[in-house]
Every structure is written in C-alpha cells, then in structure tokens.
Enzyme design. Structure first.
Site, PDB file in Angstrom:
ATOM      1  N   GLU A   1      -4.286   3.713   6.680  1.00  0.00           N
ATOM      2  CA  GLU A   1      -4.148   3.498   5.228  1.00  0.00           C
ATOM      3  C   GLU A   1      -4.869   4.647   4.501  1.00  0.00           C
ATOM      4  O   GLU A   1      -4.419   5.141   3.471  1.00  0.00           O
ATOM      5  CB  GLU A   1      -4.754   2.151   4.819  1.00  0.00           C
ATOM      6  CG  GLU A   1      -4.665   1.920   3.315  1.00  0.00           C
ATOM      7  CD  GLU A   1      -5.059   0.520   2.869  1.00  0.00           C
ATOM      8  OE1 GLU A   1      -4.833  -0.452   3.636  1.00  0.00           O
ATOM      9  OE2 GLU A   1      -5.601   0.397   1.755  1.00  0.00           O
TER      10      GLU A   1
ATOM     11  N   ARG B   1       0.813  -1.242   0.000  1.00  0.00           N
ATOM     12  CA  ARG B   1       0.000   0.000   0.000  1.00  0.00           C
ATOM     13  C   ARG B   1       0.840   1.284   0.000  1.00  0.00           C
ATOM     14  O   ARG B   1       0.445   2.289   0.585  1.00  0.00           O
ATOM     15  CB  ARG B   1      -0.964   0.021   1.200  1.00  0.00           C
ATOM     16  CG  ARG B   1      -1.904  -1.135   1.274  1.00  0.00           C
ATOM     17  CD  ARG B   1      -2.843  -1.254   0.073  1.00  0.00           C
ATOM     18  NE  ARG B   1      -3.508  -2.537   0.094  1.00  0.00           N
ATOM     19  CZ  ARG B   1      -3.102  -3.608  -0.606  1.00  0.00           C
ATOM     20  NH1 ARG B   1      -2.080  -3.519  -1.439  1.00  0.00           N
ATOM     21  NH2 ARG B   1      -3.736  -4.754  -0.506  1.00  0.00           N
TER      22      ARG B   1
ATOM     23  N   SER C   1     -10.235  -0.177   3.627  1.00  0.00           N
ATOM     24  CA  SER C   1      -9.487  -0.459   4.863  1.00  0.00           C
ATOM     25  C   SER C   1      -9.012   0.848   5.491  1.00  0.00           C
ATOM     26  O   SER C   1      -8.388   1.670   4.826  1.00  0.00           O
ATOM     27  CB  SER C   1      -8.262  -1.319   4.560  1.00  0.00           C
ATOM     28  OG  SER C   1      -8.685  -2.559   4.073  1.00  0.00           O
TER      29      SER C   1
HETATM   30  C1  FAD Z   1     -15.397  -0.339  -0.686  1.00  0.00           C
HETATM   31  C2  FAD Z   1     -13.904  -0.160  -0.853  1.00  0.00           C
HETATM   32  C3  FAD Z   1     -13.100  -1.283  -1.022  1.00  0.00           C
HETATM   33  C4  FAD Z   1     -11.712  -1.130  -1.179  1.00  0.00           C
HETATM   34  N1  FAD Z   1     -10.950  -2.245  -1.333  1.00  0.00           N
HETATM   35  C5  FAD Z   1      -9.613  -2.124  -1.530  1.00  0.00           C
HETATM   36  C6  FAD Z   1      -8.770  -3.277  -1.718  1.00  0.00           C
HETATM   37  O1  FAD Z   1      -9.229  -4.406  -1.742  1.00  0.00           O
HETATM   38  N2  FAD Z   1      -7.449  -3.089  -1.889  1.00  0.00           N
HETATM   39  C7  FAD Z   1      -6.883  -1.844  -1.889  1.00  0.00           C
HETATM   40  O2  FAD Z   1      -5.658  -1.730  -2.051  1.00  0.00           O
HETATM   41  N3  FAD Z   1      -7.635  -0.746  -1.690  1.00  0.00           N
HETATM   42  C8  FAD Z   1      -8.989  -0.844  -1.521  1.00  0.00           C
HETATM   43  N4  FAD Z   1      -9.754   0.281  -1.326  1.00  0.00           N
HETATM   44  C9  FAD Z   1      -9.102   1.612  -1.268  1.00  0.00           C
HETATM   45  C10 FAD Z   1      -9.029   2.349  -2.618  1.00  0.00           C
HETATM   46  O3  FAD Z   1     -10.064   1.943  -3.489  1.00  0.00           O
HETATM   47  C11 FAD Z   1      -7.682   2.151  -3.319  1.00  0.00           C
HETATM   48  O4  FAD Z   1      -6.624   2.661  -2.523  1.00  0.00           O
HETATM   49  C12 FAD Z   1      -7.634   2.842  -4.676  1.00  0.00           C
HETATM   50  O5  FAD Z   1      -6.465   2.457  -5.351  1.00  0.00           O
HETATM   51  C13 FAD Z   1      -7.678   4.367  -4.581  1.00  0.00           C
HETATM   52  O6  FAD Z   1      -7.882   4.878  -5.882  1.00  0.00           O
HETATM   53  P1  FAD Z   1      -8.603   6.281  -6.099  1.00  0.00           P
HETATM   54  O7  FAD Z   1      -8.590   6.556  -7.542  1.00  0.00           O
HETATM   55  O8  FAD Z   1      -9.924   6.294  -5.426  1.00  0.00           O
HETATM   56  O9  FAD Z   1      -7.571   7.244  -5.346  1.00  0.00           O
HETATM   57  P2  FAD Z   1      -7.923   8.470  -4.399  1.00  0.00           P
HETATM   58  O10 FAD Z   1      -8.563   7.953  -3.148  1.00  0.00           O
HETATM   59  O11 FAD Z   1      -8.650   9.504  -5.161  1.00  0.00           O
HETATM   60  O12 FAD Z   1      -6.450   8.986  -4.077  1.00  0.00           O
HETATM   61  C14 FAD Z   1      -5.549   8.164  -3.364  1.00  0.00           C
HETATM   62  C15 FAD Z   1      -4.129   8.705  -3.543  1.00  0.00           C
HETATM   63  O13 FAD Z   1      -3.724   8.550  -4.897  1.00  0.00           O
HETATM   64  C16 FAD Z   1      -3.305   9.797  -5.434  1.00  0.00           C
HETATM   65  N5  FAD Z   1      -3.643   9.809  -6.852  1.00  0.00           N
HETATM   66  C17 FAD Z   1      -4.845   9.574  -7.432  1.00  0.00           C
HETATM   67  N6  FAD Z   1      -4.745   9.672  -8.772  1.00  0.00           N
HETATM   68  C18 FAD Z   1      -3.457   9.975  -9.045  1.00  0.00           C
HETATM   69  C19 FAD Z   1      -2.723  10.235 -10.233  1.00  0.00           C
HETATM   70  N7  FAD Z   1      -3.289  10.186 -11.441  1.00  0.00           N
HETATM   71  N8  FAD Z   1      -1.411  10.532 -10.132  1.00  0.00           N
HETATM   72  C20 FAD Z   1      -0.804  10.611  -8.925  1.00  0.00           C
HETATM   73  N9  FAD Z   1      -1.441  10.377  -7.761  1.00  0.00           N
HETATM   74  C21 FAD Z   1      -2.743  10.061  -7.812  1.00  0.00           C
HETATM   75  C22 FAD Z   1      -4.060  10.846  -4.625  1.00  0.00           C
HETATM   76  O14 FAD Z   1      -3.405  12.094  -4.672  1.00  0.00           O
HETATM   77  C23 FAD Z   1      -4.013  10.209  -3.254  1.00  0.00           C
HETATM   78  O15 FAD Z   1      -2.721  10.449  -2.698  1.00  0.00           O
HETATM   79  C24 FAD Z   1     -11.131   0.159  -1.172  1.00  0.00           C
HETATM   80  C25 FAD Z   1     -11.952   1.286  -1.000  1.00  0.00           C
HETATM   81  C26 FAD Z   1     -13.318   1.136  -0.844  1.00  0.00           C
HETATM   82  C27 FAD Z   1     -14.177   2.362  -0.681  1.00  0.00           C
END
Ligand code: FAD
Length: 299
Positions: free
Chosen positions: A289, A170, A219
């Site tokens: 996280e 992560r 998480s």
């Molecule tokens: C119901 C649910 C289930 C989930 N299950 C999992 C799981 O099984 N495994 C897991 O690892 N995570 C899980 N997550 C957490 C989350 O979905 C992941 O961490 C996901 O990768 C975040 O992506 P996002 O686009 O929503 O990022 P955001 O939440 O929008 O941003 C997260 C970080 O990424 C950065 N970021 C986003 N886009 C870019 C870009 N283009 N360039 C540079 N930085 C960027 C942001 O600045 C921030 O620092 C879950 C979340 C939910 C709500």
C-alpha cells in the site's frame, strides 16, 4: 522563460525530502517547491515541464522515499491550497488539497459538520486522501465527494465530477500528472457533542491499536481479498521482527516503524521479507500500500 517572479523564493535545491515524510527516512530531491497560489503552481509547472519529472506530496504519510532520493521537482501545496470553506446553505465543504486531515476534523467539529469524522484518524492531506482513496471505520474519502479540481501538466484546470473518476479500495484513477488542488464534499450538520464523541472514539481506538506516535507509514500492505494483512503477517511470526533500524510494530503487525535510525532500504527490505514469507508459507500475495518513490542509493 522569465523568472522575474519570486520563484527562487519558493524553490529549494537538493532538498532533504525523506526527512519530511512520516518515516523520516530517504534521500533528497533535486528541486522542492511550496506554491502558495495557483499562479505560483502554474509557473512551477511551466518551469518543470521542460526539464523535470514532478512529484506532488502531501503529508508524506503513505510514502517511502528511497535513500538515493528523487530526481525531479517535488511540489507541496501551501497558502491558498490550505483553506477550508463551508457553504452552509448547500451543505457543501470546499477543501484545498493541501489541508491536513486533522485540520478538517477540527473545522468540522467547530462548525457542527458531520460525515468526515473518520479523517481524525488519518494523518494525510486531502490531495493524498483522494489519490489513495483513504478510509477507515467503514468510510472512505470518495463517499461524500462531489467533485474535485485538478491541474495537469499541460496547465489545463479542470473540474472532475465524482462519476468521471474511479475509486477502489486504496486506489483512484488520478494520473501522476494530475495535481488535485481542491475538492468539494456533501456534508451534514449534526450536534457538536455527537461529532466530538465520534472523533474521540476514533482517536482513542487508534492510540490503542496502532503505533500513531512512531515514525511509520500506516498500513504497509493492502488487505488481500478476504484476508487481513496483519493476520497473515502474524502467522509468519514477524511481529517485532527487525531489519537494521526498521521494525515490524508490536502493536500492529501491518505497520513498519523507523525504530532506530532506519534507512528506507531497511524498511523496504523488511517489507519484501514479509511478502516473501507470506507467499512461501501461505501462498497469498501481499501488495504494497505504501508507495516507494525514487532511486536506491548507490553503494
Ligand atoms: C499512523 C498512520 C495511520 C494511517 N492510517 C490510515 C488509515 O486509517 N486509512 C488510510 O487509508 N490510510 C492511512 N494511512 C496512510 C496515509 O495517511 C493516507 O494514505 C493518506 O491519505 C496519505 O495522504 P498524504 O497527504 O500523506 O499523501 P502522501 O503520502 O504525501 O502521498 C500519497 C500519494 O498521493 C499523491 N498526492 C498527494 N497530494 C496530491 C495532490 N494534491 N494531487 C495529486 N496527488 C497527490 C502523492 O503523489 C502520492 O502518490 C496512515 C498513515 C499513518 C502514518
């Protein structure tokens, strides 16, 4: 600097950022942009370089935006950053950083591509996945990565090979001033029925074990070495515990939910309360996280 181009068409002032996150809580940001092309993104970066800090956001599924909001420019990639291309000859999938995981899953299923089925269980975008090195069911996004293209705040566009980056559980080595715009993955071809079965199993298992239909952030804490965060939270009997409108999920105790018009402060305080109790009762440190972004609201 001239602003003759439609920068104002893609810019919002005082934008309700928190409502756009999975938790649906938190304040506004000063400026919000949805660039649809590299030219628009470069222009936004030029504009904000002088005046603002920037935050790049994907689906907002791993963040808590604090109630006082974010002072700066928030960028969400759209348009050409949401395209997927499959180069069948080399088995390479090129994905724009704004593409949602659910769309990648659908694309892979329709084209008989395997290797990224696990993304069907994650509600993020490729940019967020790479930054967080998201994963589940024994796979993580960096596994099949070949390289990714980034733009930095000095407007350099670079291709970084996987061996030039560092990925851990992560965590990744991307700086907050690096915007991922595209990534390439090595994939395989497989039978569509097999891919469908795997995706079906993942989504079904998730529905049974995680509150995927609720306002949550996934998480809350990473798993400390040799421990599962949810087991530590169960030991302190916090399953179902409330703080204002926030609640520890009954289905998965490492998930916090916005159960009843919670504020971001409710969610964060509940998380801090969990951390404190786990430490006091078990002497194990939990690390967030979820990323907590912005300022607290003045009372
Ligand atoms: C119901 C649910 C289930 C989930 N299950 C999992 C799981 O099984 N495994 C897991 O690892 N995570 C899980 N997550 C957490 C989350 O979905 C992941 O961490 C996901 O990768 C975040 O992506 P996002 O686009 O929503 O990022 P955001 O939440 O929008 O941003 C997260 C970080 O990424 C950065 N970021 C986003 N886009 C870019 C870009 N283009 N360039 C540079 N930085 C960027 C942001 O600045 C921030 O620092 C879950 C979340 C939910 C709500």
């Amino acid at each position: 600097m001239k602003f003759n181009f439609p920068i104002f068409e893609i810019m919002r002032l005082n934008y309700e950022l928190g409502k756009k996150t999975w938790f649906g809580t938190g304040g506004k940001c000063s400026l919000y942009f949805e660039p649809k092309s590299i030219n628009q993104l470069i222009l936004i970066l030029k504009l904000s370089r002088r005046f603002f800090q920037i935050l790049i956001i994907g689906s907002g599924s791993n963040v808590i935006i604090r109630d006082g909001g974010y002072k700066g420019a928030v960028i969400k990639l759209k348009g050409e950053f949401t395209k997927i291309k499959f180069h069948e000859k080399d088995l390479i999938l090129s994905v724009g950083a704004g593409v949602k995981d659910s769309e990648i899953s659908k694309f892979c299923l329709n084209n008989g591509i395997s290797g990224l089925e696990f993304l069907s269980g994650i509600p993020g975008t490729i940019g967020g996945n790479l930054k967080m090195n998201a994963g589940c069911y024994g796979s993580q996004i960096s596994d099949k990565l070949i390289d990714c293209t980034i733009v930095d705040r000095k407007l350099n566009i670079k291709v970084l090979r996987k061996d030039e980056m560092n990925f851990e559980y992560r965590k990744s080595s991307f700086h907050s001033n690096q915007i991922i715009i595209q990534a390439r993955f090595k994939v395989n071809k497989n039978n569509k029925d097999k891919i469908k079965k795997r995706i079906f199993k993942i989504t079904n298992d998730r529905k049974k074990t995680q509150p995927v239909a609720k306002r949550t952030g996934g998480s809350t804490f990473t798993n400390p070495n040799e421990h599962s965060a949810w087991k530590l939270i169960d030991k302190i009997k916090f399953r179902g515990k409330r703080q204002g409108g926030a609640k520890v999920s009954e289905l998965h105790s490492n998930f916090l939910i916005n159960d009843n018009d919670a504020s971001s402060l409710d969610i964060e305080m509940l998380g801090e309360e969990i951390k404190r109790n786990v430490w006091e009762q078990q002497k194990i440190k939990l690390d967030w996280e979820l990323l907590r972004i912005g300022k607290f609201k003045k009372i």
